[in-house]
Write an enzyme that holds these catalytic residues in place. Sequence first.
Site, PDB file in Angstrom:
ATOM      1  CB  SER A 159      -0.886   0.005   1.248  1.00  0.00           C
ATOM      2  OG  SER A 159      -1.580   1.230   1.392  1.00  0.00           O
ATOM      3  CE1 TYR A 210      -4.039  -2.014   5.369  1.00  0.00           C
ATOM      4  CE2 TYR A 210      -3.522   0.241   4.720  1.00  0.00           C
ATOM      5  CZ  TYR A 210      -3.839  -1.060   4.383  1.00  0.00           C
ATOM      6  OH  TYR A 210      -3.945  -1.415   3.048  1.00  0.00           O
TER       7      TYR A 210
END
Length: 262
Positions: free
Chosen positions: A142, A155
């Site tokens: 990501s 995250y």
Amino acid sequence: MNHFLKDKTVLITGASNGLGAELARQVAAQGAHTILTARSTEKLASLTTQIQADFGVISTYHKMDMTNFAEIEEVAGKLANTNIDVLVNCAGFGIFEEAVTTDFGTVERMFDTNVLGLMRLTQLVLPKMLAREAGHIINIASQAGKIATPKSSAYSATKFAVLGYSNALRMEVKTSNIHVTTVNPGPIATNFFDIADASGDYLKNVGFLVLKPEDVAAKTVAIMGKNKREINLPFAMNIISRLYQVMPRVIEFFGKSAFGKK
């Protein structure tokens, strides 16, 4: 058209919906056989039936929870005699919440799913690739692994870990003709945000930066079998993340309003 994929076998985790399901459809359209894993066997069964009917390739599925290492080992054992040409570690989830209030059990599940499960499956698939001196490992990371932002501490930490693991692994397997690629997308319009952002506001707030899963999948499928280090999407976020590496304080100062959209 990626001719490399014809009659190859691609293993995709997190394939029951979102980006994983789209990747499954697109590699099958290129003539690859698919092995799909996720927690939802009902969705996997439906998808494999669709793939076989639409593309005439072999498609199988296995229930596999990435937080259950015994289950990962069991599935890997079932695939011990299968030559996996491409492994796509796509399973993952996130929660957007401040570090101080994030339930620690959720943090543990995030690391188990996004990092430790990915590492264990890769460790189990890799020996056959090394023996054959062929293979491609694609880890869906990501842009959050490039720039950490408020409400994404856990995250982002998992995705930083995925990038670090991938970078080390790439060097380890380089002489064995095995490629390691990280795909680093910004926000994708999938059900990921049903969990990550209960308010439903984030995708609206980031607007033009939101990616379509079909586009991310297409760019990922296009590089399968090729020695590609990273795919970074969208272009604007890639530029910002590059600048962040050389002047983090400047980017954090001017990016305060953008970083606070969660």
